[in-house]
Design an enzyme around this catalytic site. Structure first.
Site, PDB file in Angstrom:
ATOM      1  N   LYS B  85       0.812  -1.227   0.000  1.00 50.87           N
ATOM      2  CA  LYS B  85       0.000   0.000   0.000  1.00 50.87           C
ATOM      3  C   LYS B  85       0.844   1.275   0.000  1.00 50.87           C
ATOM      4  CE  LYS B  85      -4.113  -1.974   0.136  1.00 50.87           C
ATOM      5  NZ  LYS B  85      -4.991  -1.888  -1.058  1.00 50.87           N
ATOM      6  N   GLU B 107      -9.925   5.575   3.164  1.00 48.79           N
ATOM      7  CA  GLU B 107     -10.708   4.474   3.707  1.00 48.79           C
ATOM      8  C   GLU B 107      -9.739   3.332   3.973  1.00 48.79           C
ATOM      9  OE1 GLU B 107     -10.152   4.802   0.535  1.00 48.79           O
ATOM     10  OE2 GLU B 107      -9.466   2.766   0.111  1.00 48.79           O
ATOM     11  N   SER B 374       1.817  -9.787  -0.731  1.00 45.46           N
ATOM     12  CA  SER B 374       1.477  -8.363  -0.726  1.00 45.46           C
ATOM     13  C   SER B 374       1.633  -7.710   0.642  1.00 45.46           C
ATOM     14  CB  SER B 374       0.052  -8.167  -1.247  1.00 45.46           C
ATOM     15  OG  SER B 374      -0.858  -8.927  -0.485  1.00 45.46           O
TER      16      SER B 374
END
Lengths: 272, 392
Positions: B85, B107, B374
């Site tokens: 991210k 969010e 990830s």
């Protein structure tokens, strides 16, 4: 395009020098029966148009009151078909504007929706998440139907974009009075006058103002500049106390708008 | 792409009029930045000196033995904050600075995007507000605390599903009210244009690095590239470098929850239909009346009833194959990677791994499987322990 019913209504309002009162009601809230009574009540109380909200699970432009009303309506089984049946059964003499989000209408099938809505007595369509120019094909389908496609103008709509939003607009222009989601605020900010003025210079269509108008006083303020005033969350909230409580607010608004229109006319006469 | 902001028929900008000007501005600023060498150099510098890029490509010998071919792990879990991210949030925060916006909203589902946004905001001294569903706050409370330590305000969302979908609604409502001063850092390849292509571009560093690393290490491209798909940002970021390599098979793994047939899942591509959610047209879990259905996944980061519009396009075109993995299979994979390789994966990443574990019969011994790890699993340890307690 066939916004005849809407045009006739504005013509009558103009002749009577009257500001349009445009209540919003979520279809199916608080119950289907009460919703039907509320639709008839607002028409009896002198509403000039009524916006009927098609409930959606993800109403991202709405504040807490309309979110909750949508949720309650859906839990009791309200559907797109149900909204159209409600409108048909209400058989109102004032023009009905269907108000909602794109996905339920897409899932129903836009051509089918447009045809059945017109047959049920819907005169106009306002889709919150379909900004002008985004989807030419969907816009074309609405324009070729019997429903008027009513545009929204926001405080952030640039002067450069405004002509595009108003191009081929039908019915009237809905001016969002302030940034933010639907719902009452304690005071209208001073931007209403300039927001309405800007749109007036760009179109000959009537201009209605909404978002955050909750009282007779606020409606009267908005009526000094606008041709119509939309009241949504405040009215929906009153329905929690019953249709009679909502009727009291409608009467307050109607009374205030008569005064507001008279003041506005006096100001205009003076200017002449 | 058929037209700007579209992937075939998918994508678009189905948003309230209030947001159109901000999206126009974002498109303009992003396209300028993308062509600006100074911007790219600044981002590259941050990714290298702050986020820890390039991330390693790890061998997984014991796992490879178990599944019958060579498996390589792209280690996004080793970035600063522990997931891919950060690649996107650093890029978007630089854009926010370019636009002069001082307030940032986001969010978050699993909390990884919230942490990455809070991190980038702290680094640049920007105000940060993160919307998070109450259910997700309960199952990922470590990340709530991390965000608060980084100076962010976490706003609980109690409406609707109390997960990522409604956190996104609430962030969009905030943005409608504050758009002139606030930038909304969307965490995945979802939302209105330009977010899906912009987030993809920021995440495509994953695939660019991995493709070069595999070529360098193995001397050929991988036969298989596998990634988990919720909104789909790590998958798009990995796949993009391989889209033109027609011999490379691309596999996206969705969250099957209790099983797709149970109705309790988050497999938008495998079991959804086209619809409009959060500003774009893509596959959505919805009923026949166009109402959005609640998703379910043990992985909060996959627990979302929509998916990025480019995935919808890649699904229809057949370039990417999408499969589903259940909660139970993901947990088994979570344990398996810990015990075979000494790595605890995020439950999201464990979905991609579970597909690899179950696919031994799909490949030959000479194949190379590349998969995106990830994120790291620290955030899930308490939740997995709880689940183990319940089933024991």
């Amino acid at each position: 395009m066939s916004d005849a019913a809407i045009r006739v209504r504005w013509q009558q309002l103009s002749e009577r020098r009257r500001t349009a009162l445009i209540p919003y009601l979520t279809a199916g809230y608080p119950t289907r029966d009460a919703s039907l009574s509320a639709l008839r009540m607002v028409a009896d109380c002198g509403a000039d148009f009524v916006e009927v909200g098609i409930p959606f699970t993800d109403p991202l432009a709405d504040g807490p009151v309309i979110q909750r009303s949508s949720h309650v309506a859906l839990q009791q089984g309200m559907s797109v078909k149900g909204v159209l049946e409600l409108v048909r059964e209400a058989a109102l003499e004032i023009p009905v504007i269907a108000f909602g989000y794109l996905n339920p209408v897409l899932a129903y099938g836009l051509p089918r929706f447009l045809e059945e809505a017109a047959a049920a007595g819907v005169a106009g369509l306002l889709i919150t998440d379909l900004p002008r120019g985004e989807d030419a094909e969907l816009e074309r389908q609405v324009r070729e139907s019997d429903l008027a496609l009513i545009p929204l103008v926001a405080p952030t709509t640039t002067d450069e974009r405004l002509p595009r939003v108003l191009e081929a607009a039908e019915g009237f222009v809905y001016v969002i009075s302030r940034l933010g989601v639907t719902g009452a605020v304690t005071s209208l900010d001073g931007g209403v006058e300039s927001a309405v003025g800007r749109v007036r210079r760009a179109t000959r269509l009537p201009v209605a103002v909404g978002f955050g108008i909750a009282s007779g006083e606020q409606a009267a303020t908005a009526a000094r500049y606008a041709d119509g005033v939309v009241v949504g969350s405040a009215l929906v909230r009153r329905l929690d106390d019953g249709v009679d409580a909502a009727r009291d607010l409608m009467n307050e608004l109607r009374g205030a708008l008569k005064v507001g229109a008279a003041v506005a006319q006096a100001v205009r006469d003076e200017a002449d | 792409m058929a037209e700007q902001g579209r992937f075939g028929p998918y994508g678009g900008r189905y948003v309230p009029e209030t947001l159109v000007a901000a999206l126009d501005e974002l498109v303009r600023v992003y396209e300028e930045a993308a062509a600006d060498r100074a911007f790219q150099a600044e981002l590259e510098h941050l990714l290298t000196t702050y986020a820890g890029r390039p991330t390693p490509l790890s061998e997984a010998p014991r796992l490879s033995e178990r599944v019958g071919c060579r498996v390589l792990l792209k280690r996004e879990d080793l970035t600063h904050t522990g997931a891919h991210k950060i690649n996107n949030t650093l890029g978007q925060i630089l854009l926010a600075r370019r636009m002069g916006k001082q307030r940032i909203i986001a969010e978050t589902g699993a909390g990884q995007h919230g942490v990455a946004t809070a991190t980038a905001c702290a680094h640049f001294g920007l105000e940060c507000v993160v919307y998070m569903g109450e259910e997700d706050m309960a199952r990922q409370h470590l990340n709530v605390f991390r965000m608060e330590l980084l100076g962010a305000t976490v706003v609980p969302v109690g409406s609707g599903t109390r997960t990522l979908k409604d956190a996104t609604n609430e962030a969009l409502r905030d943005w409608v009210a504050t758009v002139t001063t606030t930038h909304y850092v969307i965490g995945s390849v979802v939302g209105p244009d330009p977010f899906p292509r912009m987030v993809r571009d920021f995440q495509s560093v994953i695939g660019r690095e991995a493709r070069a690393q595999v070529l360098d290490r193995v001397g050929k491209l991988p036969e298989w590239v596998v990634a988990c798909v919720g909104g789909g940002s790590n998958a798009i970021g990995m796949f993009h470098a391989f889209l033109d390599d027609s011999d490379v098979r691309l596999v996206g793994v969705e969250a099957g929850g209790d099983g797709v047939e149970s109705g309790r899942h988050a497999a938008s591509l495998s079991a959804g239909t086209p619809g409009v959610l959060h500003g774009s047209l893509s596959y959505v879990l919805q009923d026949t009346d166009g109402q959005v259905l609640p998703a379910h996944s043990i992985a909060a980061g996959l627990d979302y009833p929509g998916v990025g519009p480019e995935h919808a396009y890649l699904r229809d075109s057949g370039r990417v194959q999408y499969y589903t993995v259940t909660d139970r299979e993901a947990i088994e994979a979570f344990y398996a990677l810990g015990r075979t390789e000494g790595i605890l994966p995020a439950l999201e990443s464990a979905h991609a791994l579970a597909w690899v574990l179950d696919s031994a019969d799909r490949w030959s011994a000479s194949d190379v499987v590349l998969f995106t790890l990830s994120g790291r699993g620290d955030k899930d340890v308490a939740h997995v322990a709880e689940q183990a307690g319940q089933s024991a």
